[in-house]
Structure formats: structure tokens, C-alpha cells
Design a protein around this motif. Structure first.
Motif, PDB file in Angstrom:
ATOM      1  N   TYR A 666     -17.017 -15.974 -41.788  1.00 36.73           N
ATOM      2  CA  TYR A 666     -15.701 -15.920 -41.149  1.00 36.73           C
ATOM      3  C   TYR A 666     -15.233 -14.472 -41.017  1.00 36.73           C
ATOM      4  O   TYR A 666     -14.728 -14.058 -39.960  1.00 36.73           O
ATOM      5  CB  TYR A 666     -14.691 -16.732 -41.964  1.00 36.73           C
ATOM      6  CG  TYR A 666     -13.333 -16.830 -41.307  1.00 36.73           C
ATOM      7  CD1 TYR A 666     -13.047 -17.855 -40.412  1.00 36.73           C
ATOM      8  CD2 TYR A 666     -12.330 -15.897 -41.574  1.00 36.73           C
ATOM      9  CE1 TYR A 666     -11.806 -17.948 -39.798  1.00 36.73           C
ATOM     10  CE2 TYR A 666     -11.094 -15.974 -40.972  1.00 36.73           C
ATOM     11  CZ  TYR A 666     -10.832 -17.013 -40.084  1.00 36.73           C
ATOM     12  OH  TYR A 666      -9.604 -17.086 -39.464  1.00 36.73           O
ATOM     13  N   ASN A 667     -15.404 -13.688 -42.092  1.00 33.58           N
ATOM     14  CA  ASN A 667     -14.995 -12.282 -42.045  1.00 33.58           C
ATOM     15  C   ASN A 667     -15.778 -11.510 -40.991  1.00 33.58           C
ATOM     16  O   ASN A 667     -15.228 -10.639 -40.310  1.00 33.58           O
ATOM     17  CB  ASN A 667     -15.191 -11.637 -43.418  1.00 33.58           C
ATOM     18  CG  ASN A 667     -14.182 -12.136 -44.434  1.00 33.58           C
ATOM     19  OD1 ASN A 667     -13.178 -12.739 -44.075  1.00 33.58           O
ATOM     20  ND2 ASN A 667     -14.448 -11.900 -45.711  1.00 33.58           N
ATOM     21  N   ASN A 668     -17.077 -11.812 -40.862  1.00 35.23           N
ATOM     22  CA  ASN A 668     -17.893 -11.118 -39.874  1.00 35.23           C
ATOM     23  C   ASN A 668     -17.446 -11.446 -38.453  1.00 35.23           C
ATOM     24  O   ASN A 668     -17.426 -10.583 -37.569  1.00 35.23           O
ATOM     25  CB  ASN A 668     -19.371 -11.487 -40.044  1.00 35.23           C
ATOM     26  CG  ASN A 668     -20.003 -10.774 -41.230  1.00 35.23           C
ATOM     27  OD1 ASN A 668     -19.391  -9.885 -41.830  1.00 35.23           O
ATOM     28  ND2 ASN A 668     -21.212 -11.150 -41.584  1.00 35.23           N
ATOM     29  N   PRO A 733      -8.981 -18.137 -52.008  1.00 36.80           N
ATOM     30  CA  PRO A 733      -9.408 -18.782 -50.762  1.00 36.80           C
ATOM     31  C   PRO A 733      -8.430 -18.499 -49.626  1.00 36.80           C
ATOM     32  O   PRO A 733      -7.229 -18.345 -49.847  1.00 36.80           O
ATOM     33  CB  PRO A 733      -9.409 -20.274 -51.123  1.00 36.80           C
ATOM     34  CG  PRO A 733      -9.557 -20.313 -52.607  1.00 36.80           C
ATOM     35  CD  PRO A 733      -8.838 -19.102 -53.116  1.00 36.80           C
ATOM     36  N   ARG A 734      -8.951 -18.451 -48.421  1.00 37.35           N
ATOM     37  CA  ARG A 734      -8.124 -18.199 -47.234  1.00 37.35           C
ATOM     38  C   ARG A 734      -7.301 -19.429 -46.889  1.00 37.35           C
ATOM     39  O   ARG A 734      -7.794 -20.546 -46.901  1.00 37.35           O
ATOM     40  CB  ARG A 734      -9.051 -17.837 -46.051  1.00 37.35           C
ATOM     41  CG  ARG A 734      -8.352 -17.648 -44.731  1.00 37.35           C
ATOM     42  CD  ARG A 734      -9.369 -17.240 -43.663  1.00 37.35           C
ATOM     43  NE  ARG A 734     -10.481 -18.173 -43.590  1.00 37.35           N
ATOM     44  CZ  ARG A 734     -10.444 -19.321 -42.912  1.00 37.35           C
ATOM     45  NH1 ARG A 734      -9.354 -19.675 -42.259  1.00 37.35           N
ATOM     46  NH2 ARG A 734     -11.496 -20.121 -42.884  1.00 37.35           N
ATOM     47  N   HIS A 743      -3.123 -10.057 -42.421  1.00 34.82           N
ATOM     48  CA  HIS A 743      -3.596  -8.969 -43.301  1.00 34.82           C
ATOM     49  C   HIS A 743      -3.924  -7.691 -42.510  1.00 34.82           C
ATOM     50  O   HIS A 743      -4.900  -6.997 -42.798  1.00 34.82           O
ATOM     51  CB  HIS A 743      -4.820  -9.407 -44.109  1.00 34.82           C
ATOM     52  CG  HIS A 743      -4.607 -10.659 -44.890  1.00 34.82           C
ATOM     53  ND1 HIS A 743      -3.673 -10.758 -45.899  1.00 34.82           N
ATOM     54  CD2 HIS A 743      -5.191 -11.877 -44.792  1.00 34.82           C
ATOM     55  CE1 HIS A 743      -3.693 -11.973 -46.404  1.00 34.82           C
ATOM     56  NE2 HIS A 743      -4.605 -12.687 -45.753  1.00 34.82           N
ATOM     57  N   GLY A 744      -3.117  -7.397 -41.505  1.00 34.79           N
ATOM     58  CA  GLY A 744      -3.267  -6.141 -40.769  1.00 34.79           C
ATOM     59  C   GLY A 744      -4.345  -6.125 -39.706  1.00 34.79           C
ATOM     60  O   GLY A 744      -4.605  -5.076 -39.102  1.00 34.79           O
ATOM     61  N   ASN A 809     -15.107  -3.141 -43.026  1.00 33.69           N
ATOM     62  CA  ASN A 809     -14.287  -3.573 -44.147  1.00 33.69           C
ATOM     63  C   ASN A 809     -12.871  -3.064 -43.938  1.00 33.69           C
ATOM     64  O   ASN A 809     -12.674  -1.918 -43.537  1.00 33.69           O
ATOM     65  CB  ASN A 809     -14.853  -3.063 -45.474  1.00 33.69           C
ATOM     66  CG  ASN A 809     -14.252  -3.787 -46.674  1.00 33.69           C
ATOM     67  OD1 ASN A 809     -13.088  -3.607 -47.013  1.00 33.69           O
ATOM     68  ND2 ASN A 809     -15.068  -4.615 -47.310  1.00 33.69           N
ATOM     69  N   GLU A 810     -11.894  -3.941 -44.204  1.00 36.14           N
ATOM     70  CA  GLU A 810     -10.504  -3.574 -43.926  1.00 36.14           C
ATOM     71  C   GLU A 810      -9.919  -2.619 -44.951  1.00 36.14           C
ATOM     72  O   GLU A 810      -8.887  -1.994 -44.694  1.00 36.14           O
ATOM     73  CB  GLU A 810      -9.634  -4.825 -43.817  1.00 36.14           C
ATOM     74  CG  GLU A 810      -9.620  -5.684 -45.064  1.00 36.14           C
ATOM     75  CD  GLU A 810      -8.907  -7.009 -44.858  1.00 36.14           C
ATOM     76  OE1 GLU A 810      -8.257  -7.465 -45.814  1.00 36.14           O
ATOM     77  OE2 GLU A 810      -9.011  -7.576 -43.760  1.00 36.14           O
ATOM     78  N   LYS A 811     -10.576  -2.497 -46.131  1.00 37.07           N
ATOM     79  CA  LYS A 811     -10.034  -1.616 -47.171  1.00 37.07           C
ATOM     80  C   LYS A 811     -11.026  -0.568 -47.662  1.00 37.07           C
ATOM     81  O   LYS A 811     -10.658   0.567 -47.928  1.00 37.07           O
ATOM     82  CB  LYS A 811      -9.536  -2.451 -48.364  1.00 37.07           C
ATOM     83  CG  LYS A 811      -8.308  -3.296 -48.032  1.00 37.07           C
ATOM     84  CD  LYS A 811      -7.835  -4.088 -49.242  1.00 37.07           C
ATOM     85  CE  LYS A 811      -6.606  -4.925 -48.889  1.00 37.07           C
ATOM     86  NZ  LYS A 811      -6.146  -5.742 -50.025  1.00 37.07           N
TER      87      LYS A 811
END
Length: 886
Positions: A666-668, A733-734, A743-744, A809-811
Motif C-alpha cells: 500500500y505504501n509503495n 494499523p492504517r 499524513h502530509g 520514505n516520508e520521514k
């Protein structure tokens, strides 16, 4: 007609002995002759058709029309480039769709149902596609019938045939029936079992008479074809987003074209620019990229023993916060071993690895009953089939040199009452020398309810309350030591009796205690799940004490108060149970019906629940759960058909691994989408602002299309294949209702687009200023525009390629995750830069695209500009990390 012939006639026609079955060699010959046992699927789309589908878009039609117009006015190079880019984009689309289709096909092959057949005298499990006419097939509850079968033997056999007859009530089957009327309806052919129907009760054996398209199901296969849902909820949302962005892009292009008209620009050039920008701005590849990332991610998961049957499950996995897991085989090793057996007054401990033991008469009677009252097979080489509990009982007999095959031959089974989850008992009627004997095994407390006598010191005595207390005391002691307890009883009768009469007035023989030790890796997986905000829950049919002992060892539960049994659940109303559900971690002595209640109770609190199951009756709970998980080894075809995911190793750790993979997939997808939106926004900003302020356009149509081609395909796909974030299981969990831009993510998409667009314009401005011109200058020489556009052309492409690194990666910074840890992305970036260098360096390509070769100084400048969006995003990440540590 097979149903009008006797079993002997059928066996003669197929030249097969039912006791031995076909040989492997003969089966191979027949497989070559008759082909694989599977229905014809819908014809695949040809490559040509796939190619044409890539061109079925209104904007592509406009581009093709523009190509014709461009040819008509003699601009052959522009026409060729536009046509080349359109066709190349279509080719890439075909390759992407083909990859996704192949990945899905591979997954479908993994979920092929299995069948029990007798070959070379041995019962073995094979893929149903390998079944051939003449095979001897064994049917049991929970399996789909793999082909059309003439029954040779049936015991309380019932088959649900609604797929063929529309009749939802299961049909009773009798192998002895012969229907002489050749017009007997399918639903009345009681001696036949048909492909794709479901065994719901009892067992049977039969010979395969038809396979594949020759079956009754094959004859109506076209009518039964189901339309597969192609798009997942995520794909639908993104497709809708693509349409909205498309309308916005077209609106901007119309406005831009209107402004250009007012400004008196060349309308044909602006028309081509507007259309090219619309094509570049609309993320038409979103759905395709999502499909490919999902398919490739799912293929990767299958290599880790988790087969995803339904793509939406990948999205749901990232939100799971409750995992309800069966104990046996999932949390434990599923290698039951009898370690104690007890007849009244005598307890015997058994070493796990031992053979050639001696037993007294009472012990022999106990073991004999346990062996005869089972359907499993046992081989020391590990090729055993059947329920692990029954395999353990047969293995116990082998330790005492009591062979199941020998006992079956000597005491032939003539009737049976199969096990079911309500009675928790199984009984068989076997022929003895001077009559018949009923053998019963199952839950000791249930046996004590229907028994009236007991075998004590070789004598049959009345079953007193004192004897009952003793048996229950021993059973409880075994349970406290985490042993699974199974009781045995018998009775002798002088004539054959009906199954309903078997479980009455029995004589208690004794009981056995067996253990299925926890899987070594599960304890770590449970700790990982807890760190990830997921609550593991154990569900089992075992006694409360047994269940809690294992749960405590695995850190699922801390106190016995966190355990509840099915009988206690029954005493509560649904509302009361739902209010108390969060305090329990162990559910013992539960039936499949209780599982549904458990799922609903957890879901009533807004939890996203995963539930495991393997039996026929588990199907409702698997369907009610957000993620239904079937066991690939012990699971029935019904449970697999009702599930969203199948574990090929029946291991709890695989569920946790699947959740981790689901989160990463999902993140990808999110990374790829945000990257695409940033790139498209950057292109729109750079062109729209230049038109709005009456500046020269920094990019011509062919350049826009080219950049869109090299940045929208490989880099986005490479982000979709990003290695998993090792810290993904450290987050909660999302929320499934969470916006895709939470989340930006939305901010990062806009920031990236604005930075890319602005620095493209700055590169264009720098190119003009090198020759003393400004953006608002009139009559700029063509050679100056060519140089400035080359600078903008390279910056726009390179900045998008470099920015993809920051999207991983967001962070975390690109150094924390490793610049080279995604080799696909590095390859896509290098290839993109190489292609840009080729275009501006080879004279014929440079002339075609209206660009020129750059000096080393120019390259250093454009690379500097292109790196700034990446650097800005990395600096923002530093402040984000500082904020998170406070």
C-alpha cells in the motif's frame, strides 16, 4: 449413461481395480490422451487487441488527429515524434498489462483445488487438474468434487449440487443405486457425483467417468462463467481521482488556449501544446501501475507462503488490528504426538521416538478402537494423509506393532457416523468374528454422557459417578499440561445397526493425551504483531486449560481470566458479548458458529479483523471477517473458496508477514501515485504560468510528450517495487477510512509539483539570460529559445527523476534508507538521464526535438537546478524528524 450401469461395468470399461487404482504410468498416458481436467477459460486478449485498447482514449484520438494535421502542413518531424511517443506509450502499456495478467494467472494456479486419489494402491493428494478418467477418487466433507464420478462406495454421503441443479438442499447419495431410465434428471442421479459440487457430509469413493469439458459442468461452462471484478477499491478511487484531475487538466488547457488566443499566439502550436500538456497532466497510467504493483506484490507474498485470492485484501491487510487464529497447526506445529495413555488406574508415559512397545489387553483394546475409528493414513516417511490427530493415533498403534491396514482388513468397516463439531464424536461399526463392534472416539466429557459402563481391570463394570470423576480428573490433569485429550469407548452388538443407534450405552475404554508443541517462530511473530498495534487472539476447540497453557507460553494471554469457553458465550446476549469481547484473548471449546459471533463482536468496536479457518463450517466466519484466512494444508476447498488469503504453510507467522507485506505494498502504491501527481503538476505549472504571463512557452509539444514517457513509466513502477520499510511494523494499523493524501502526502505532491515547475521555469529563464534576454522579451531569436528550452527540457525530466528518490520514505532521508537500496529506481533514473543525453546529443534527434547539445558547464547548472526539489524535500524531512522526537 454411467448412472444406468453397475459399478462392475464401469470398472471394467475403465480397466481399473478400485483397491489399487491407476498406476502413475497409466495416469500419465491418460492425461496426454484426455488433457488436463479444467474448464476452458475465457479466451485471452491478443497482443494486438491489448495494443488497440491502449489507444482508446479521447486525448490519444486528438493527438493522432493532430499528427495528420501536422503531416498535412508539412511538419513531418513533429508528426513522426508525436506518433512515435504515442505508439511507444501503447507498447509500454501492453507490456505492463501482460505482466499483471501473468502474475494473476500464476496466483490462480497456486489456488488449484486438491483431490485424494488412489494410485498404485496408495492414497495421495494431487492437483485436481491431474485427475483422469479411471482415477479412483476419495470424497470427504469439505471437498469439491473434481470431476464427474460414478460412486462405488458411499457412507452417509451428501453433496450440495446447487451449481448444477439450483437445489440448495444437499442431495443424498447411494453408490448401490442404478437408474435404468436414461432420462433421469441430474438432481436424481443418486449414484453420481458431479464436478464442482460440494461434499457436505459423510464420505465416499468413486471412479472418474468424465473430466474437463466432458463433465456436466463443462457442458454448461459458458453459462457458469463469472465476471471477475477487475478493479480493487483503491484502483477505483484512483481511477476516479484520475478523471477529476483529467477534467481539471483539460480545463486548464482550455483556459490556456483561450489566453493564447487573446494574446495572439500561433493557435496551431498552442493547440498542440495544450493537447500534449493534457496528455502529460492526466495520470492515465495510475490504474495500470496500481494493478502491476498489486500483482507483483501479491506474487512476492505467494513466495512467502501467503496466496492472496482477492486483490482488495492487500489494501485491507494494512488496516488489520485483530488476528483471530486457530491454535492447531497455525500457532502450533500440527505434529500431534500421543505422549500419555490411560486406562482406569494405569497411566503410561510414552517417549516420542520409540517402537516395539508391549501393551496389556485393556491398552490393546483402547488403541484398537482409536485406530479403527479414524480415516487417516500413516507413513513413517511423512507422506501421511488426514487429520493430524488421527495420524497421531495411527502412529501410536505403529509403536505397539498394531498396523492400521492389517486391522482394517481384519475388522472391516460396515457403517459409520462421521465426526461433527456439535457432537465432537466419531463412531464406526466394524465386523467382528461373532458379530459387530461400535468404536467411538472424541471428547471424553461427551463420551461420559452417553456411556453406561467402563472397562476396569479387564471387566465391564457400571459407569459410576466415582469412575466419571476419575476419568475427568485425569483428563483435567492432562489438559493442565497442555495436552489434547481424546477419549475412546466401544460396545458389541450381534447385528448391523443404524448410525443413530451407535452412540448409546457405550463402554468407556480410556483416554489418550497428545501434544502439538508451539511453532518456534510464532512467539517472535506475536511480539512483532503487538508492536504493530495488532492484537493476537487464539481460537480453539481444545479445553480451556490446554488452550491457556499454550497462549501463555506464546504471550497471547497473561491470566486464565482472559479465556472463555463456548458454553459461556452461549449464555450471553450478542450485546453483552460484544461489550466484553475486548477482555478476552483465548476462546476455547468453541464451534464454527461461535467464530462468527467472535468476528461480529470484534467488528462492532470498529476493529478490522482477520480470521483463520479450515473446515466447511468455517466459511461463514471467513466471509464475515475483513480478511478470511484459509489453511492451505489442512483447509477444505470450501474454506479456501470463502477466504481472501490462503496460507500454504498453515503458519501464524505467515499472517504477520502478510500484514507487513500488505502495508508495504500500500505504501509503495502511495509513493508511486504521489510521485506521478508531483510530476504532472510540475509540467502543468511550468507551461500554464508561461502562457498566463505571456512568456515564451518553455517546452514544445514533442518535448512534453517525451518527458511524460520517461518519467511516468519506469520510475513510478520502480517506486512500486521499493523494498519494504523495516520499520513499517512499528506503526499502528492504517485507518481504512483514512484519506489517500493523509499524513502530509497531499502536501508533498503539491510541494514537489510547485518546485519542479518553478525550477523548470528558472532553468528556462537562465537560458534566456545567458544571451541577455528576459522572459517578457519580444522577438527572441530561435537559437536562444532552442538553448533555453534545452535547459528547461533537461531540468524538467531530471528534477522528476531525482525527486523520485525523496518519495521513497516520508520521514527518513535517502541516506537512512540507502541511496542504492532500490536498484530498480537507480536504474530507471540512470536510464532516464541517459535517454535525455542521447536526445540532446545526437544531431538528428536534437533537431527533431528542437534541442541542442549542452556543455559541461550547462550540465552542471541543470543538474544543480534539478537537485533542488529533492534537497528541499530532504530538508523538510529533517524538521519532521525533529518534531517527532519532541
Amino acid at each position: 449413461m454411467w448412472f444406468s450401469k453397475s459399478p462392475e461395468q464401469i470398472l471394467k470399461e475403465f480397466d481399473v481395480n478400485p483397491e489399487i487404482g491407476l498406476s502413475e504410468e497409466e495416469a500419465k498416458k491418460r492425461l496426454e490422451k484426455y488433457g488436463e481436467n479444467k474448464l476452458k477459460s475465457k479466451p485471452k486478449k491478443s497482443t494486438w487487441k491489448l495494443f488497440l485498447e491502449q489507444l482508446q482514449d479521447m486525448l490519444i484520438y486528438v493527438l493522432l488527429a493532430s499528427t495528420l494535421i501536422t503531416l498535412a502542413i508539412g511538419e513531418y518531424v513533429d508528426a513522426f515524434i508525436i506518433l512515435f511517443v504515442v505508439l511507444l506509450n501503447a507498447v509500454i502499456g501492453v507490456v505492463q498489462e501482460s505482466k499483471a495478467e501473468k502474475a494473476i494467472e500464476a496466483l490462480q494456479q497456486m489456488t488449484t483445488p486438491k483431490s485424494l486419489v488412489r494410485r498404485n494402491g496408495e492414497v495421495k493428494e494431487i492437483n485436481s487438474e491431474e485427475i483422469v478418467p479411471g482415477d479412483i477418487v476419495i470424497l470427504d466433507a469439505g471437498r469439491y468434487v473434481p470431476a464427474d464420478i460414478r460412486l462405488l462406495e458411499s457412507v452417509n454421503l451428501q453433496i450440495e449440487e446447487s451449481a448444477l441443479t439450483g437445489e440448495s438442499v444437499p442431495s443424498d447419495k447411494n453408490a448401490k443405486d442404478i437408474h435404468e431410465d436414461l432420462k433421469t434428471p441430474i438432481g436424481d442421479r443418486s449414484n453420481m457425483a458431479f464436478m464442482s459440487t460440494l461434499v457436505t457430509y459423510g464420505r465416499g469413493e468413486g471412479v472418474v467417468v468424465s473430466t474437463a469439458m466432458n463433465t456436466e459442468m463443462g457442458k454448461i461452462a459458458e453459462a457458469l462463467e463469472e465476471d471477475v471484478e477487475d478493479m480493487t477499491p483503491l484502483q477505483k478511487r484512483l481511477d476516479e481521482l484520475g478523471r477529476i484531475l483529467g477534467f481539471l487538466a483539460i480545463g486548464i488547457c482550455v483556459v490556456m488556449f483561450g489566453i493564447a488566443f487573446i494574446q495572439g499566439r500561433d493557435l496551431f502550436d498552442m493547440f498542440l501544446t495544450a493537447i500534449s500538456l493534457a496528455v502529460a497532466a492526466i495520470p492515465e497510467g495510475l490504474a495500470a501501475i496500481v494493478a502491476i504493483v498489486l500483482a507483483m506484490g501479491v506474487t512476492k507474498m505467494s513466495k512467502k507462503h501467503a496466496i492472496i485470492r482477492k486483490l482488495p485484501a492487500v489494501e485491507t491487510l494494512g488496516s488489520v488490528n485483530i488476528i483471530c487464529s486457530d491454535k492447531t497447526g497455525t500457532l502450533t506445529q500440527n505434529k500431534m504426538t500421543v505422549v500419555k495413555h490411560y486406562v482406569y488406574g494405569k497411566m503410561k508415559d510414552l517417549p516420542t521416538e520409540v517402537s516395539g512397545l508391549e501393551a496389556d489387553q485393556e491398552e490393546k483394546e483402547l488403541i484398537k478402537t482409536l485406530i479403527l475409528c479414524s480415516d487417516a493414513t500413516y507413513e513413517e516417511n511423512g507422506q501421511s494423509t488426514g487429520d493430524p490427530t488421527e495420524i497421531a493415533l495411527i502412529a501410536l498403534g505403529a509403536k505397539y506393532n498394531m498396523n492400521k491396514n492389517d486391522l482394517n482388513a481384519k475388522y472391516k468397516r460396515v457403517a459409520e457416523k462421521p465426526f461433527d463439531s456439535d457432537r465432537k464424536l466419531m463412531s464406526t461399526l466394524n465386523k467382528e468374528e461373532n458379530g459387530y463392534r461400535v468404536h467411538t472416539k472424541g471428547a471424553i466429557d461427551n463420551i461420559l454422557k452417553i456411556a453406561t459402563k467402563a472397562l476396569v481391570d479387564g471387566k465391564v463394570v457400571p459407569l459410576t459417578e466415582e469412575l466419571k470423576r476419575e476419568y475427568l480428573k485425569v483428563s483435567e490433569e492432562m489438559s493442565d499440561n497442555a495436552l489434547r485429550v481424546l477419549g475412546a469407548a466401544y460396545k458389541d452388538v450381534d447385528h448391523k445397526i443404524e448410525p443413530e443407534q451407535m452412540e448409546k450405552n457405550l463402554i468407556v475404554l480410556g483416554l489418550v493425551g497428545m501434544i502439538d508443541p508451539p511453532r518456534l517462530e510464532v512467539k517472535d511473530s506475536i511480539l512483532e504483531a503487538k508492536r504493530a498495534g495488532i492484537t493476537p487472539v487464539m481460537i480453539t476447540g481444545d479445553h480451556k486449560n490446554t488452550a491457556f497453557a499454550i497462549a501463555k507460553e506464546l504471550n497471547i494471554a497473561e491470566s486464565i481470566e482472559q479465556s472463555i469457553v463456548g458454553a459461556e458465550i452461549d449464555k450471553m446476549s450478542e450485546e453483552e458479548f460484544a461489550n466484553k469481547i475486548n477482555k478476552y484473548r483465548v476462546f476455547a471449546r468453541v464451534s464454527p458458529e461461535h467464530k462468527v459471533k467472535i468476528v461480529k463482536a470484534f467488528k462492532s468496536h470498529g476493529n478490522i479483523v482477520s480470521m483463520t479457518g479450515d473446515g466447511v463450517n468455517d466459511a461463514p466466519s471467513l466471509k464475515n471477517a475483513d480478511i478470511g484466512v484459509a489453511m492451505g494444508i489442512t483447509g477444505t476447498d470450501v474454506s479456501k473458496g470463502a477466504s481472501d488469503m490462503i496460507l500454504t504453510d498453515d503458519n501464524f507467522s505467515t499472517i504477520v508477514t502478510a500484514v507487513e507485506e500488505g502495508r508495504n505494498i500500500y505504501n509503495n502504491i502511495k509513493k508511486a501515485v504521489i510521485f506521478l501527481l508531483s510530476c504532472n503538476l510540475g509540467e502543468v505549472i511550468s507551461i500554464f504560468l508561461s502562457v498566463l504571463f505571456a512568456w515564451p512557452v518553455p517546452l514544445i509539444p514533442t518535448q512534453i510528450l517525451w518527458i511524460n514517457l520517461i518519467t511516468d513509466s519506469l520510475p513510478a513502477l520502480a517506486l512500486g517495487m521499493d523494498p519494504g520499510d523495516p520499520d513499517v511494523m512499528k506503526h499502528k494499523p492504517r485507518d481504512p477510512k483514512e484519506s489517500f493524501f493523509a499524513h502530509g502526502a497531499g502536501f508533498r505532491a503539491v510541494l514537489g509539483g510547485v518546485l519542479i515547475g518553478i525550477f523548470t521555469l528558472l532553468a528556462f529563464y537562465f537560458g534566456l539570460s545567458e544571451f541577455g534576454y528576459r522572459l517578457g522579451s519580444g522577438n527572441i531569436p530561435q537559437r536562444v529559445l532552442r538553448y533555453a528550452r534545452t535547459m528547461a527540457f533537461v531540468v524538467l525530466a531530471a528534477s522528476q527523476l531525482f525527486y523520485s528518490l525523496s518519495m521513497r520514505n516520508e520521514k527518513k532521508s535517502i541516506f537512512q534508507i540507502g541511496i542504492f537500496s532500490n536498484s530498480y529506481l537507480i536504474g530507471a533514473i540512470l536510464l532516464g538521464i541517459f535517454l535525455q543525453a542521447i536526445v540532446i546529443s545526437l544531431p538528428f534527434l536534437a533537431n527533431a526535438f528542437g534541442v541542442q547539445m549542452l556543455s559541461l558547464r550547462d550540465w552542471s547548472i541543470v543538474i544543480g537546478f534539478a537537485l533542488i526539489p529533492l534537497l528541499v524535500n530532504e530538508i523538510i524531512k529533517i524538521f519532521t524528524r525533529i518534531k517527532d522526537t519532541k
